[in-house]
Enzyme design. Structure first.
Site, PDB file in Angstrom:
ATOM      1  N   LYS A 180       3.543  -5.248   3.710  1.00 31.44           N
ATOM      2  CA  LYS A 180       3.140  -5.862   4.974  1.00 31.44           C
ATOM      3  C   LYS A 180       2.819  -7.336   4.761  1.00 31.44           C
ATOM      4  O   LYS A 180       2.186  -7.697   3.764  1.00 31.44           O
ATOM      5  CB  LYS A 180       1.898  -5.149   5.536  1.00 31.44           C
ATOM      6  CG  LYS A 180       2.118  -3.677   5.856  1.00 31.44           C
ATOM      7  CD  LYS A 180       0.844  -3.019   6.350  1.00 31.44           C
ATOM      8  CE  LYS A 180       1.076  -1.543   6.650  1.00 31.44           C
ATOM      9  NZ  LYS A 180      -0.168  -0.859   7.094  1.00 31.44           N
ATOM     10  N   LYS A 196       2.639   4.813   1.151  1.00 32.92           N
ATOM     11  CA  LYS A 196       3.162   5.444   2.366  1.00 32.92           C
ATOM     12  C   LYS A 196       2.836   6.937   2.268  1.00 32.92           C
ATOM     13  O   LYS A 196       3.469   7.672   1.537  1.00 32.92           O
ATOM     14  CB  LYS A 196       4.675   5.232   2.485  1.00 32.92           C
ATOM     15  CG  LYS A 196       5.255   5.729   3.798  1.00 32.92           C
ATOM     16  CD  LYS A 196       6.740   5.390   3.901  1.00 32.92           C
ATOM     17  CE  LYS A 196       7.278   5.818   5.259  1.00 32.92           C
ATOM     18  NZ  LYS A 196       7.153   7.258   5.504  1.00 32.92           N
ATOM     19  N   GLU A 198      -3.640   8.081   8.779  1.00 30.61           N
ATOM     20  CA  GLU A 198      -2.848   9.262   8.427  1.00 30.61           C
ATOM     21  C   GLU A 198      -3.779  10.423   8.082  1.00 30.61           C
ATOM     22  O   GLU A 198      -4.710  10.271   7.281  1.00 30.61           O
ATOM     23  CB  GLU A 198      -1.969   8.950   7.212  1.00 30.61           C
ATOM     24  CG  GLU A 198      -0.845   9.922   6.992  1.00 30.61           C
ATOM     25  CD  GLU A 198       0.448   9.458   7.662  1.00 30.61           C
ATOM     26  OE1 GLU A 198       1.468  10.162   7.528  1.00 30.61           O
ATOM     27  OE2 GLU A 198       0.450   8.385   8.310  1.00 30.61           O
ATOM     28  N   GLU A 251       0.847  -1.192   0.000  1.00 25.15           N
ATOM     29  CA  GLU A 251       0.000   0.000   0.000  1.00 25.15           C
ATOM     30  C   GLU A 251       0.881   1.240   0.000  1.00 25.15           C
ATOM     31  O   GLU A 251       2.101   1.145   0.111  1.00 25.15           O
ATOM     32  CB  GLU A 251      -0.959  -0.018   1.190  1.00 25.15           C
ATOM     33  CG  GLU A 251      -0.278  -0.154   2.527  1.00 25.15           C
ATOM     34  CD  GLU A 251      -1.243  -0.588   3.627  1.00 25.15           C
ATOM     35  OE1 GLU A 251      -1.645   0.275   4.425  1.00 25.15           O
ATOM     36  OE2 GLU A 251      -1.586  -1.783   3.691  1.00 25.15           O
ATOM     37  N   LYS A 307      10.979   3.439   0.092  1.00 20.42           N
ATOM     38  CA  LYS A 307      10.795   4.853  -0.252  1.00 20.42           C
ATOM     39  C   LYS A 307      11.233   5.149  -1.679  1.00 20.42           C
ATOM     40  O   LYS A 307      11.972   4.379  -2.301  1.00 20.42           O
ATOM     41  CB  LYS A 307      11.563   5.737   0.734  1.00 20.42           C
ATOM     42  CG  LYS A 307      10.980   5.731   2.135  1.00 20.42           C
ATOM     43  CD  LYS A 307      11.534   6.873   2.958  1.00 20.42           C
ATOM     44  CE  LYS A 307      10.847   6.970   4.303  1.00 20.42           C
ATOM     45  NZ  LYS A 307      11.301   8.141   5.078  1.00 20.42           N
TER      46      LYS A 307
END
Length: 232
Positions: free
Chosen positions: A178, A4, A61, A2, A202
């Protein structure tokens, strides 16, 4: 796999389906109570849909869309107030306002991506199942996610999202992989506050070309001289 998100991590505690507490992540064990401000966010339900468990702590978030960020800065500039550096800073500053009325005027958004404490609820067998369940409770969950098989599937998702990155309405700084099976997550556990079952992949920092128009020297109150670049 997914996205970030580049925002502010938040924890929402629901008891019998009703939002009772919202807190920032802080140092990992102690966060900042921002319940009054979070209650003003339209995307966060004050009451969950369906049969909610006695206790459900939702991790997610809070972020600001790029178009909302542009409109906010235009309004700030028109009012002679300071403009924000980037959407993440704008989201964090908006959430930490002492006056909830100010937070209510800021265009904040939210994505749920995981769980904290849970009582009286049989967890789905997979993380992807958890995300589907959170969506069924009425919580916003990002559609850009996939259940990948093997490293090739993960790498493909990473590349696909890199190609899509500039077209997304919000900022991301990478993707997160994950372990999908909840039983495996529990078996792997944590190191300190970092899960062994998740890892971030990243992207390189985004870069643009610009022109250096000049250099000004600022004088601090102690007499310290600081050169400041003026960029187009």
């Amino acid at each position: 796999a997914e996205l970030k998100f580049d925002g502010l991590a938040i924890s929402l505690r629901y008891e019998s389906g009703r939002l009772v507490l919202a807190a920032t992540r802080g140092d990992g064990s102690t966060g900042e109570d921002v319940t009054r401000n979070v209650r003003t966010l339209r995307q966060i339900p004050l009451r969950l849909a369906g049969e909610a468990p006695p206790v459900l702590e939702v991790r997610g978030e809070i972020y600001m869309r790029r178009d909302d960020f542009g409109r906010l800065n235009a309004a700030q500039e028109a009012a002679g107030q300071k403009i924000f550096v980037n959407p993440r800073n704008a989201a964090a500053g908006s959430l930490r306002q002492l006056d909830p009325k100010i937070t209510a005027q800021r265009p904040l958004s939210f994505f749920a991506y995981g769980l904290g404490e849970v009582r009286g609820w049989t967890l789905p067998a997979s993380h992807s199942g958890v995300l589907d369940a959170l969506a069924a409770f009425g919580l916003p969950v990002c559609a850009h996610r996939t259940r990948a098989e093997g490293p090739e599937g993960l790498a493909r998702f990473h590349a696909d999202m890199a190609a899509l990155r500039d077209k997304l309405p919000f900022d991301i700084d990478g993707v997160v992989y994950k372990v999908d099976a909840i039983a495996r997550q529990l078996e792997l556990g944590f190191v300190s506050r970092e899960p062994r079952w998740a890892v971030a992949h990243k992207y390189p920092a985004q870069e643009q070309m610009t022109l250096l128009r000049g250099i000004e020297i600022q004088v601090g109150r102690t007499g310290k001289l600081t050169p400041v670049a003026k960029l187009e």
